[in-house]
Each structure stands twice: as structure tokens, then as C-alpha cells.
Scaffold this motif. Sequence first.
Motif, PDB file in Angstrom:
ATOM      1  N   UNK A  85       0.855  -1.197   0.000  1.00 47.51           N
ATOM      2  CA  UNK A  85       0.000   0.000   0.000  1.00 47.51           C
ATOM      3  C   UNK A  85       0.887   1.242   0.000  1.00 47.51           C
ATOM      4  N   UNK A 141      -6.227  -4.893  -5.181  1.00 51.12           N
ATOM      5  CA  UNK A 141      -6.460  -3.594  -5.836  1.00 51.12           C
ATOM      6  C   UNK A 141      -7.257  -2.634  -4.952  1.00 51.12           C
ATOM      7  N   UNK A 199      -6.532  -1.662  -2.133  1.00 48.70           N
ATOM      8  CA  UNK A 199      -5.650  -0.790  -1.345  1.00 48.70           C
ATOM      9  C   UNK A 199      -4.298  -0.518  -2.006  1.00 48.70           C
ATOM     10  N   UNK A 244      -1.943   0.399  -5.407  1.00 45.89           N
ATOM     11  CA  UNK A 244      -1.826   0.870  -6.790  1.00 45.89           C
ATOM     12  C   UNK A 244      -0.388   0.601  -7.263  1.00 45.89           C
ATOM     13  N   UNK A 251       1.716   3.334  -5.382  1.00 48.35           N
ATOM     14  CA  UNK A 251       1.681   3.336  -3.918  1.00 48.35           C
ATOM     15  C   UNK A 251       1.278   4.678  -3.336  1.00 48.35           C
ATOM     16  N   UNK A 252       1.582   4.871  -2.069  1.00 45.15           N
ATOM     17  CA  UNK A 252       1.225   6.108  -1.369  1.00 45.15           C
ATOM     18  C   UNK A 252       2.371   7.117  -1.509  1.00 45.15           C
ATOM     19  N   UNK A 312      -0.726  10.557   6.710  1.00 40.61           N
ATOM     20  CA  UNK A 312      -0.184   9.915   5.506  1.00 40.61           C
ATOM     21  C   UNK A 312      -1.188   9.800   4.359  1.00 40.61           C
ATOM     22  N   UNK A 316      -6.938   1.735   5.774  1.00 43.78           N
ATOM     23  CA  UNK A 316      -6.150   0.647   6.353  1.00 43.78           C
ATOM     24  C   UNK A 316      -5.354   1.261   7.503  1.00 43.78           C
ATOM     25  N   UNK A 370      -2.762   4.193   6.555  1.00 45.36           N
ATOM     26  CA  UNK A 370      -1.695   4.018   5.551  1.00 45.36           C
ATOM     27  C   UNK A 370      -2.198   4.310   4.144  1.00 45.36           C
ATOM     28  N   UNK A 371      -3.460   4.011   3.921  1.00 43.61           N
ATOM     29  CA  UNK A 371      -4.017   4.162   2.587  1.00 43.61           C
ATOM     30  C   UNK A 371      -5.531   4.118   2.713  1.00 43.61           C
ATOM     31  N   UNK A 372      -6.209   4.816   1.796  1.00 43.14           N
ATOM     32  CA  UNK A 372      -7.666   4.704   1.780  1.00 43.14           C
ATOM     33  C   UNK A 372      -8.032   3.393   1.092  1.00 43.14           C
ATOM     34  N   UNK A 373      -9.134   2.824   1.529  1.00 41.13           N
ATOM     35  CA  UNK A 373      -9.587   1.580   0.914  1.00 41.13           C
ATOM     36  C   UNK A 373     -10.589   1.951  -0.173  1.00 41.13           C
ATOM     37  N   UNK A 374     -10.336   1.460  -1.360  1.00 42.15           N
ATOM     38  CA  UNK A 374     -11.224   1.762  -2.471  1.00 42.15           C
ATOM     39  C   UNK A 374     -12.422   0.824  -2.410  1.00 42.15           C
ATOM     40  N   UNK A 389     -13.271  -1.072  -5.620  1.00 40.16           N
ATOM     41  CA  UNK A 389     -12.350  -2.178  -5.898  1.00 40.16           C
ATOM     42  C   UNK A 389     -12.624  -3.348  -4.957  1.00 40.16           C
ATOM     43  N   UNK A 432     -13.642  -7.037  -6.221  1.00 37.91           N
ATOM     44  CA  UNK A 432     -12.945  -8.281  -5.864  1.00 37.91           C
ATOM     45  C   UNK A 432     -13.940  -9.307  -5.332  1.00 37.91           C
TER      46      UNK A 432
END
Lengths: 370, 81
Positions: free
Chosen positions: A201, A252, A254, A256, A259-260, B33, B44, B51-55, B58, B62
Motif C-alpha cells: 500500500x 487492488x 488498497x 496501486x 503506492x502512497x 499519511x 487501512x 496508511x491508505x484509503x480503501x477503495x 475495488x 474483488x
Amino acid sequence: MKYVDEFRDGELAKNIAANIAREADPKRTYRLMEFCGGHTHAISRYGIADLLPANVRMIHGPGCPVCVLPIGRVDQAIRLAREHGVILCTYADTVRVPASDNLSLMRAKAKGADVRMIYSTQDALKVARDNPQREVVFLAIGFETTTPPTAVAIQQAAAEGLKNFSILCDHVLTPAAMHAILAVEGGVALDGFVGPAHVSTVIGSKPYEPFADDYGKPVVIAGFEPLDVMQAILMLVRQVNDGRAEVENEFTRAVTREGNLKAQQLVAEVFELRDMFEWRGLGSVPDSALKLRPKYAAFDAELKFRVDYVEVPDNKACECAAILRGQKRPQECKIFGTVCTPENPVGSCMVSSEGACAAHYSYGRFREVA
Amino acid sequence: MCLAIPARIEELTTPGNAIVNLGGVRKEISLALVDDAAVGEYVIVHVGYALQKLDREEAERTLEMFAEMGQLDELREELNT
């Protein structure tokens, strides 16, 4: 819970298992390494190995930050706490890692050292703010997932002018470790990698492309839920069958390709590559870890307290090194489950629940006698 | 240490922080972040940071793919019988 339970559906898992069984060629073996400790944990906990045909074998990789931390690094932290009287903050898993002289951070704490378990780098900053008369050191360990939070803390400490805060930097890099595994003497026979979830991620899927392009090893990045892992195994089996070596992304939702970027930029501002870093199991690997940039030298505990790294060999009976390289399985270690248990770990693979030995001890060890 | 799970942002607190719901437990985390995370979105969460947004699309895609695979298997079985 949303997007967790949905990825744990037992019926769907059986479906994917049926597809793997149908598509795996009985005439060959598929040796797949899950690099990341989170996957090792999922595979053991959900009994994924039991759903796979005998010729699809999962090999545990070195992707557990606690497991790859060498004894000498823990010794440094203990010396800081005992000899320099600092408040030593670290993530919970780290306190039980065995160190020299029958010590661990937890045992050092029992002997009077001020060791504190924290959940977040924000907690470490708070300890420093609340104790201006004491030196506070954060033992910063982990792969690319824990590095950005350390970078945030360093920049915050710099902005606040926090003079009593520093870090012992043991942040390590996933792609460098994967290179080291593939370059290991004698080699580890591998047909592909299940790529890390949360590391990816942050760094994206792009850094894995050399493993497909240059080494010819397929990589499928997978989430941590059981269905994610099963699906990634199926995708790897298909790549092997087709003679393809590509980076594919199952996660996918989380991950790409890039990444971030915000996190990557922060890390690049605060850290630079270390020339050489010793890993447990992989030995010294060039450009495989990070250190603070000279701009942030005031926050570097190694410089501030002059605690040098001293290499310490592992316990002779412990097979952690071979296990981390994918050359041995936990049950092949003589002290597994007897002398070395999660309550009294000798080797680091038995410490964290994401370590290969602890995972096998907790969930897999009765499978063989059943 | 790597174990992190998706959590829903329930409330934005001080600038750069949010309260998330982790399986019923409310916890304050840092949004340093990620950009533009809003209430109702999933992130997440790892060691106190998003750390990252959850799409969501997507994630749904899945899940649909898994479900479709199930249906295909049923179809295959029907054809075989």
C-alpha cells in the motif's frame, strides 16, 4: 465487519481451493514464498495449507520485522535503557525478542530498566513531552509500513523542538530482502512470491517488477484475508502453468502501481539508505535498511549516545536463519516446541505471532500427528 | 506487527486526526499519511496511522469476482452432469 468478514467466506474459499486443485499440474511442484509475516499468520490461522494440494507448498519468508532483527540490535536498545538511563519506547512484539546475556527488553524492564510498550509513534512523542527531564528513545523497527509513521514523528519532533527525543533506527526494506533471498548461496528454489499487503500500500506494486523481469519470478500482491491469499495462490499457479512471470495485484482495493506517494515523499525527506545492514537469517545486505539523514542527526540515538552495533551470533541450536531463508521448516528445528516455545522463545521466529515458528506452533503443529 | 485492518472513519477530530471504528472499538488515529480522508470512508490502519484509503469499488469488485468464480464453477458442474 465491513470488508473483513466478506473476505473470510468459507464456501468461497472452498471454491478457490477447488480451482487450485484442478489447475495445479500433478506432475510438478509449486514452491511459493509468502514474504510477509501477515500472510504466514493468515495461512496458519485459517488452515490454508490444508486446502492446498500436496504439490503446492508455501514457504515462509523473512517478512516479519521482529524475526529479522538481529540480537545485536536488541542489545543496543537494552544498553541504552540500562546504561544510559533512557526511557526506551517500542512496539509490543519487540520486547520479547531474546538478546545477549539471557536478556530481552522485557527482562531488562523486570530488572529496573524503563522500557515502555507503545502502540503508535504518537505515543512515544507524548512520553517525551511528558518527561522533559528524561531522554526518550524510540526503537524504530519494521518494513515500509512502519517507516512513514516514524518519519512523521521525526518531523513533528523537529517542528516542536523536542530535544529529549531520538530513535534507534532499524527500518528495513522489502525489495532488498527479496533480492537477498534470490541471491542466497545455494539458492532457494522458488516458483513465485505472494507479495506483501500493507508494505505494498505504501511502496506500490512497481518495486516488484525486477523480480518478474530480471529473475523470472511471478509476484502476486495479496491482501491479508484468507480469500485474498487463496486467490493469489491460484493466480501464481496460473502464471507458472502459462510460463509467465509478471507482477499481478490481487489487492487492488488498497494497492496501486505507484503506492502512497505522500508517505514515500515523507520517508525520502527523513531517511537515506544505510550502506550495509545485518539481518537475522540473511546476513549483511547492502542498501537494505534506512538511517536518518544528516539533517536529522540530532534525533539519531546511535550518534547521540554512541551505542555502536556489535554483531552477536544466534544460538547454535536455533534454525531461525535457515527458516527465514526458506531452506528449513519450523518442525525441522531440533528445539522447536521443546526448548523453544512462544512462552520461552529462543529464536526470533517464535516471538511474534507472525513468525514462522510461532504460527506453526499455534495453529499447525498438530496437523502432522493427526 | 503487520496485522492491520480496514476501519471506518467516524469523526474528524483535531486537524490531521480521526476517530475510527475497529470492530466496535473507537480509536483515535493520525491521517498524516493520506489526503482528504472523509467521514464514512474506510482506511487501512497500522500502528495508529491510516496508511491508505480503501477503495470501496475495488473491494466490491474483488468480492464480485470471487462470487462470479463460484457461479462459474456451478455452471461447469451443471454442464458436466
